[in-house]
Design an enzyme around this catalytic site. Structure first.
Site, mmCIF file in Angstrom:
data_model
loop_
_atom_site.group_PDB
_atom_site.id
_atom_site.type_symbol
_atom_site.label_atom_id
_atom_site.label_comp_id
_atom_site.label_asym_id
_atom_site.label_seq_id
_atom_site.Cartn_x
_atom_site.Cartn_y
_atom_site.Cartn_z
ATOM 1 N N CYS A 96 0.838 -1.209 0.000
ATOM 2 C CA CYS A 96 0.000 0.000 0.000
ATOM 3 C C CYS A 96 0.879 1.268 0.000
ATOM 4 O O CYS A 96 1.454 1.612 -1.028
ATOM 5 C CB CYS A 96 -0.980 -0.022 1.161
ATOM 6 S SG CYS A 96 -2.352 1.156 0.969
ATOM 7 N N HIS A 219 -3.067 -4.968 1.662
ATOM 8 C CA HIS A 219 -2.408 -5.169 2.960
ATOM 9 C C HIS A 219 -2.420 -6.649 3.351
ATOM 10 O O HIS A 219 -3.308 -7.079 4.103
ATOM 11 C CB HIS A 219 -3.141 -4.397 4.057
ATOM 12 C CG HIS A 219 -3.031 -2.917 3.983
ATOM 13 N ND1 HIS A 219 -2.104 -2.203 4.707
ATOM 14 C CD2 HIS A 219 -3.748 -2.004 3.285
ATOM 15 C CE1 HIS A 219 -2.254 -0.906 4.459
ATOM 16 N NE2 HIS A 219 -3.239 -0.756 3.602
ATOM 17 N N GLU A 221 -0.667 -7.960 5.492
ATOM 18 C CA GLU A 221 -0.426 -8.003 6.935
ATOM 19 C C GLU A 221 -1.697 -7.809 7.754
ATOM 20 O O GLU A 221 -1.668 -7.902 8.988
ATOM 21 C CB GLU A 221 0.623 -6.945 7.330
ATOM 22 C CG GLU A 221 0.147 -5.518 7.379
ATOM 23 C CD GLU A 221 0.085 -4.809 6.041
ATOM 24 O OE1 GLU A 221 -0.129 -3.584 6.028
ATOM 25 O OE2 GLU A 221 0.236 -5.486 4.992
#
EC number: 3.5.1.2
Length: 242
Positions: A96, A219, A221
């Site tokens: 991102c 994302h 994560e």
């Protein structure tokens, strides 16, 4: 007596979701001890040149790309980051805001915002709209991650790659260009394009690789799924050390 090879993966910790990346990597290593037994992994936060100098790989997390740029410049850290992403013996991944920070050309950038110029791409900030327009969608990444047909991608004010740059491309008015003189000679590979987003007949590039550098609009994560991070460890970090 067997010896293990030290490997340091750094996560840029100036701003953004760096703790989440660190937690994901540590989960993978703890869950697969025999698979990584020949390596002595350390996953560290990176804020200084001294910390960066110990790293074999660097992850640039999601967050606010202009804030990451300003903090890096204010702390005299930008040149060290330019040098690191230009070293093709290393590996780099931006998610991102990290994708924005790695780009060569930036649309909708903030005044004085800097990018690292490691990916020969033009990127548009906030291409999907505001925070309220954030969304999650399962995507099929099996073309580059074996068996990964249903990865839950999280897009939050995400950028998109608007152009793969060539030597003939001139800088357009209002577009910011990275001050880094590094030229990544590897071809840019489009790993995934989001097709027919929001019912519109278009393709939005959301994942690219150029040699030692990986960039994703979304994302991983925040996905509660560790497959993308494991693929990065296996294909970018470990293979580069072989």
């Amino acid at each position: 007596m067997t010896t293990t090879k030290p490997v340091v993966v750094g996560v840029l910790a100036l701003q953004g979701a760096f703790r989440e990346h660190i937690a994901y990597f540590n989960h993978i290593l703890a869950s697969n001890p025999s698979e990584y037994s020949e390596y002595d992994f350390k996953i560290i936060e990176v804020r200084t040149k001294e910390q960066l100098d110990t790293c074999d790989s660097l992850v640039i997390p999601g967050g606010e790309s202009s804030s990451i740029s300003y903090i890096a410049e204010r702390t005299n850290f930008l040149q060290s980051l330019y040098d690191f992403v230009s070293d093709e013996s290393k590996s780099v991944w931006g998610t991102c805001a990290g994708l924005i920070f790695l780009s060569k050309h930036l649309i909708n950038g903030i005044e004085q915002q800097k990018t690292l110029g490691a990916l020969n791409i033009e990127v548009s900030r906030n291409a999907f709209g505001r925070q309220i327009d954030s969304f999650e969608q399962n995507l099929d990444f099996s073309s580059f991650i074996p068996g990964c047909t249903d990865f839950p991608t999280v897009f939050i004010r995400a950028p998109v790659v608007t152009k793969i740059l060539t030597a003939k491309d001139e800088l357009k008015e209002g577009v910011l260009k990275s001050p880094n003189s590094y030229e990544n000679k590897a071809p840019v590979e489009v790993l995934y394009s989001l097709k027919n987003y929001d019912g519109k007949d278009n393709e939005l590039i959301v994942a690219v690789q150029q040699g030692h550098v990986l960039g994703t609009s979304f994302h991983p994560e925040l996905a509660d799924d560790y497959r993308f991070h494991k693929w990065f460890l296996d294909e970018f970090v470990i293979k580069r050390l072989s």
